[in-house]
Write a protein that holds these residues in place. Structure first.
Motif, PDB file in Angstrom:
ATOM      1  N   THR A  75       0.833  -1.209   0.000  1.00 39.03           N
ATOM      2  CA  THR A  75       0.000   0.000   0.000  1.00 39.03           C
ATOM      3  C   THR A  75       0.866   1.257   0.000  1.00 39.03           C
ATOM      4  O   THR A  75       0.568   2.235  -0.702  1.00 39.03           O
ATOM      5  CB  THR A  75      -0.970   0.002   1.192  1.00 39.03           C
ATOM      6  N   LEU A  76       1.938   1.243   0.758  1.00 34.67           N
ATOM      7  CA  LEU A  76       2.868   2.377   0.766  1.00 34.67           C
ATOM      8  C   LEU A  76       3.457   2.576  -0.634  1.00 34.67           C
ATOM      9  O   LEU A  76       3.511   3.704  -1.143  1.00 34.67           O
ATOM     10  CB  LEU A  76       3.965   2.127   1.792  1.00 34.67           C
ATOM     11  N   ALA A  77       3.881   1.490  -1.267  1.00 34.04           N
ATOM     12  CA  ALA A  77       4.418   1.575  -2.629  1.00 34.04           C
ATOM     13  C   ALA A  77       3.366   2.105  -3.596  1.00 34.04           C
ATOM     14  O   ALA A  77       3.681   2.884  -4.502  1.00 34.04           O
ATOM     15  CB  ALA A  77       4.915   0.202  -3.084  1.00 34.04           C
ATOM     16  N   THR A  78       2.117   1.705  -3.387  1.00 35.05           N
ATOM     17  CA  THR A  78       1.036   2.189  -4.252  1.00 35.05           C
ATOM     18  C   THR A  78       0.964   3.706  -4.228  1.00 35.05           C
ATOM     19  O   THR A  78       0.925   4.355  -5.281  1.00 35.05           O
ATOM     20  CB  THR A  78      -0.320   1.595  -3.799  1.00 35.05           C
ATOM     21  N   LEU A  82       1.829   5.709  -7.463  1.00 35.49           N
ATOM     22  CA  LEU A  82       0.638   6.185  -8.164  1.00 35.49           C
ATOM     23  C   LEU A  82       0.519   7.710  -8.188  1.00 35.49           C
ATOM     24  O   LEU A  82       0.213   8.284  -9.241  1.00 35.49           O
ATOM     25  CB  LEU A  82      -0.620   5.574  -7.536  1.00 35.49           C
ATOM     26  N   THR A  83       0.766   8.357  -7.072  1.00 34.03           N
ATOM     27  CA  THR A  83       0.582   9.814  -7.017  1.00 34.03           C
ATOM     28  C   THR A  83       1.495  10.542  -8.012  1.00 34.03           C
ATOM     29  O   THR A  83       1.008  11.319  -8.839  1.00 34.03           O
ATOM     30  CB  THR A  83       0.766  10.341  -5.583  1.00 34.03           C
ATOM     31  N   PRO A  84       2.801  10.304  -8.004  1.00 36.32           N
ATOM     32  CA  PRO A  84       3.639  10.948  -9.030  1.00 36.32           C
ATOM     33  C   PRO A  84       3.304  10.456 -10.441  1.00 36.32           C
ATOM     34  O   PRO A  84       3.428  11.209 -11.410  1.00 36.32           O
ATOM     35  CB  PRO A  84       5.070  10.556  -8.663  1.00 36.32           C
ATOM     36  N   GLY A  85       2.863   9.199 -10.548  1.00 40.07           N
ATOM     37  CA  GLY A  85       2.480   8.678 -11.862  1.00 40.07           C
ATOM     38  C   GLY A  85       1.316   9.438 -12.461  1.00 40.07           C
ATOM     39  O   GLY A  85       1.297   9.722 -13.667  1.00 40.07           O
ATOM     40  N   GLY A  94       4.184  10.841 -19.686  1.00 36.85           N
ATOM     41  CA  GLY A  94       4.048   9.385 -19.779  1.00 36.85           C
ATOM     42  C   GLY A  94       3.093   8.835 -18.744  1.00 36.85           C
ATOM     43  O   GLY A  94       2.866   9.449 -17.702  1.00 36.85           O
ATOM     44  N   GLU A  95       2.557   7.677 -19.061  1.00 34.11           N
ATOM     45  CA  GLU A  95       1.547   7.068 -18.192  1.00 34.11           C
ATOM     46  C   GLU A  95       2.005   5.779 -17.524  1.00 34.11           C
ATOM     47  O   GLU A  95       1.257   5.179 -16.762  1.00 34.11           O
ATOM     48  CB  GLU A  95       0.278   6.793 -19.003  1.00 34.11           C
ATOM     49  N   VAL A  96       3.225   5.345 -17.786  1.00 32.82           N
ATOM     50  CA  VAL A  96       3.679   4.049 -17.277  1.00 32.82           C
ATOM     51  C   VAL A  96       3.638   3.991 -15.752  1.00 32.82           C
ATOM     52  O   VAL A  96       3.153   3.006 -15.172  1.00 32.82           O
ATOM     53  CB  VAL A  96       5.093   3.714 -17.808  1.00 32.82           C
ATOM     54  N   LEU A  97       4.112   5.016 -15.080  1.00 29.40           N
ATOM     55  CA  LEU A  97       4.127   5.010 -13.611  1.00 29.40           C
ATOM     56  C   LEU A  97       2.700   4.974 -13.056  1.00 29.40           C
ATOM     57  O   LEU A  97       2.429   4.263 -12.082  1.00 29.40           O
ATOM     58  CB  LEU A  97       4.886   6.232 -13.095  1.00 29.40           C
ATOM     59  N   ALA A  98       1.788   5.706 -13.672  1.00 31.09           N
ATOM     60  CA  ALA A  98       0.386   5.686 -13.240  1.00 31.09           C
ATOM     61  C   ALA A  98      -0.213   4.297 -13.450  1.00 31.09           C
ATOM     62  O   ALA A  98      -0.987   3.811 -12.614  1.00 31.09           O
ATOM     63  CB  ALA A  98      -0.421   6.734 -13.993  1.00 31.09           C
ATOM     64  N   GLN A  99       0.146   3.651 -14.533  1.00 34.47           N
ATOM     65  CA  GLN A  99      -0.360   2.307 -14.807  1.00 34.47           C
ATOM     66  C   GLN A  99       0.175   1.311 -13.779  1.00 34.47           C
ATOM     67  O   GLN A  99      -0.577   0.476 -13.266  1.00 34.47           O
ATOM     68  CB  GLN A  99       0.014   1.880 -16.226  1.00 34.47           C
ATOM     69  N   ILE A 100       1.453   1.403 -13.483  1.00 29.09           N
ATOM     70  CA  ILE A 100       2.043   0.520 -12.470  1.00 29.09           C
ATOM     71  C   ILE A 100       1.384   0.770 -11.112  1.00 29.09           C
ATOM     72  O   ILE A 100       1.015  -0.167 -10.398  1.00 29.09           O
ATOM     73  CB  ILE A 100       3.570   0.711 -12.387  1.00 29.09           C
ATOM     74  N   GLY A 101       1.218   2.039 -10.766  1.00 20.02           N
ATOM     75  CA  GLY A 101       0.572   2.387  -9.500  1.00 20.02           C
ATOM     76  C   GLY A 101      -0.858   1.884  -9.424  1.00 20.02           C
ATOM     77  O   GLY A 101      -1.315   1.440  -8.368  1.00 20.02           O
ATOM     78  N   SER A 102      -1.564   1.913 -10.550  1.00 18.96           N
ATOM     79  CA  SER A 102      -2.940   1.413 -10.579  1.00 18.96           C
ATOM     80  C   SER A 102      -2.982  -0.088 -10.322  1.00 18.96           C
ATOM     81  O   SER A 102      -3.846  -0.581  -9.588  1.00 18.96           O
ATOM     82  CB  SER A 102      -3.587   1.728 -11.926  1.00 18.96           C
ATOM     83  N   VAL A 103      -2.052  -0.812 -10.918  1.00 18.79           N
ATOM     84  CA  VAL A 103      -1.976  -2.260 -10.683  1.00 18.79           C
ATOM     85  C   VAL A 103      -1.647  -2.531  -9.214  1.00 18.79           C
ATOM     86  O   VAL A 103      -2.239  -3.418  -8.579  1.00 18.79           O
ATOM     87  CB  VAL A 103      -0.952  -2.927 -11.630  1.00 18.79           C
ATOM     88  N   LEU A 104      -0.721  -1.762  -8.658  1.00 18.85           N
ATOM     89  CA  LEU A 104      -0.385  -1.925  -7.236  1.00 18.85           C
ATOM     90  C   LEU A 104      -1.607  -1.664  -6.352  1.00 18.85           C
ATOM     91  O   LEU A 104      -1.819  -2.366  -5.357  1.00 18.85           O
ATOM     92  CB  LEU A 104       0.766  -0.993  -6.841  1.00 18.85           C
ATOM     93  N   ALA A 105      -2.413  -0.654  -6.721  1.00 14.07           N
ATOM     94  CA  ALA A 105      -3.614  -0.335  -5.942  1.00 14.07           C
ATOM     95  C   ALA A 105      -4.603  -1.496  -5.967  1.00 14.07           C
ATOM     96  O   ALA A 105      -5.185  -1.858  -4.931  1.00 14.07           O
ATOM     97  CB  ALA A 105      -4.269   0.939  -6.480  1.00 14.07           C
ATOM     98  N   VAL A 106      -4.792  -2.087  -7.134  1.00 20.93           N
ATOM     99  CA  VAL A 106      -5.701  -3.231  -7.242  1.00 20.93           C
ATOM    100  C   VAL A 106      -5.171  -4.411  -6.419  1.00 20.93           C
ATOM    101  O   VAL A 106      -5.928  -5.067  -5.695  1.00 20.93           O
ATOM    102  CB  VAL A 106      -5.912  -3.624  -8.721  1.00 20.93           C
ATOM    103  N   LEU A 107      -3.869  -4.658  -6.511  1.00 21.82           N
ATOM    104  CA  LEU A 107      -3.272  -5.757  -5.741  1.00 21.82           C
ATOM    105  C   LEU A 107      -3.415  -5.521  -4.237  1.00 21.82           C
ATOM    106  O   LEU A 107      -3.700  -6.448  -3.477  1.00 21.82           O
ATOM    107  CB  LEU A 107      -1.804  -5.937  -6.115  1.00 21.82           C
ATOM    108  N   SER A 108      -3.224  -4.275  -3.805  1.00 19.53           N
ATOM    109  CA  SER A 108      -3.347  -3.944  -2.389  1.00 19.53           C
ATOM    110  C   SER A 108      -4.768  -4.206  -1.888  1.00 19.53           C
ATOM    111  O   SER A 108      -4.963  -4.778  -0.808  1.00 19.53           O
ATOM    112  CB  SER A 108      -2.960  -2.479  -2.158  1.00 19.53           C
ATOM    113  N   MET A 109      -5.757  -3.797  -2.669  1.00 18.10           N
ATOM    114  CA  MET A 109      -7.142  -4.006  -2.251  1.00 18.10           C
ATOM    115  C   MET A 109      -7.520  -5.484  -2.317  1.00 18.10           C
ATOM    116  O   MET A 109      -8.241  -5.985  -1.449  1.00 18.10           O
ATOM    117  CB  MET A 109      -8.095  -3.170  -3.106  1.00 18.10           C
ATOM    118  N   ALA A 110      -7.033  -6.194  -3.329  1.00 15.66           N
ATOM    119  CA  ALA A 110      -7.302  -7.629  -3.422  1.00 15.66           C
ATOM    120  C   ALA A 110      -6.679  -8.364  -2.230  1.00 15.66           C
ATOM    121  O   ALA A 110      -7.305  -9.269  -1.654  1.00 15.66           O
ATOM    122  CB  ALA A 110      -6.766  -8.182  -4.742  1.00 15.66           C
ATOM    123  N   LEU A 111      -5.475  -7.974  -1.855  1.00 20.81           N
ATOM    124  CA  LEU A 111      -4.821  -8.584  -0.699  1.00 20.81           C
ATOM    125  C   LEU A 111      -5.619  -8.298   0.566  1.00 20.81           C
ATOM    126  O   LEU A 111      -5.797  -9.186   1.415  1.00 20.81           O
ATOM    127  CB  LEU A 111      -3.382  -8.080  -0.559  1.00 20.81           C
TER     128      LEU A 111
END
Length: 139
Positions: A75-78, A82-85, A94-111
């Motif tokens: 969650t901290l990594a998210t 995500l915020t700078p992304g 670029g959108e790569v960092l936002a995309q990575i952050g979005s995946v991390l957010a989904v993983l955090s909530m799924a966990l």
């Protein structure tokens, strides 16, 4: 066990403070271009982390698991990614960092969902309490 809840709440308070200062800065400058990033900082950094902290404070069995520590780090990594992304995506960098952050957010909530389903909510029932007590009138 209470340490993980404290870590979630401490991080949430730091992110809330940053979000408040950032909101004041946007208001003072009349430039709300980055408000989506500000919103995600507040939502995940403050709201979600506070809810996660409350859950772990109420559920010591979950707080004592290794998944709780991993959940905090994820969650901290998210928030940190995500915020700078989102800022980079809004400003055309670029959108790569936002995309990575979005995946991390989904993983955090799924966990989080997995942890809740695995451990339930609250304290486990007392193990030494009899489960089937028959209530018969005294003779």
């Amino acid at each position: 066990m209470k340490q993980i809840a404290t870590r979630f709440f401490a991080a949430a308070s730091v992110f809330a403070l940053i979000g408040m200062i950032w909101g004041i800065q946007m208001s003072a400058s009349h430039d709300h271009t980055l408000s989506p990033a500000h919103g995600h900082l507040n939502l995940i950094g403050f709201v979600a982390m506070s809810i996660f902290g409350a859950y772990y404070a109420l559920t010591p069995r979950a707080a004592g698991s290794q998944l709780a520590n991993f959940h905090f780090g994820l969650t901290l990594a998210t928030v940190i990614v995500l915020t700078p992304g989102i800022i980079m995506a809004i400003t055309g960098q670029g959108e790569v960092l936002a995309q990575i952050g979005s995946v991390l957010a989904v993983l955090s909530m799924a966990l989080f969902g997995f942890v809740v389903l695995r451990h339930g909510v609250g304290h486990p029932p007392e193990s030494n309490a009899p489960e089937n007590i028959s209530h018969q009138p005294a003779e």
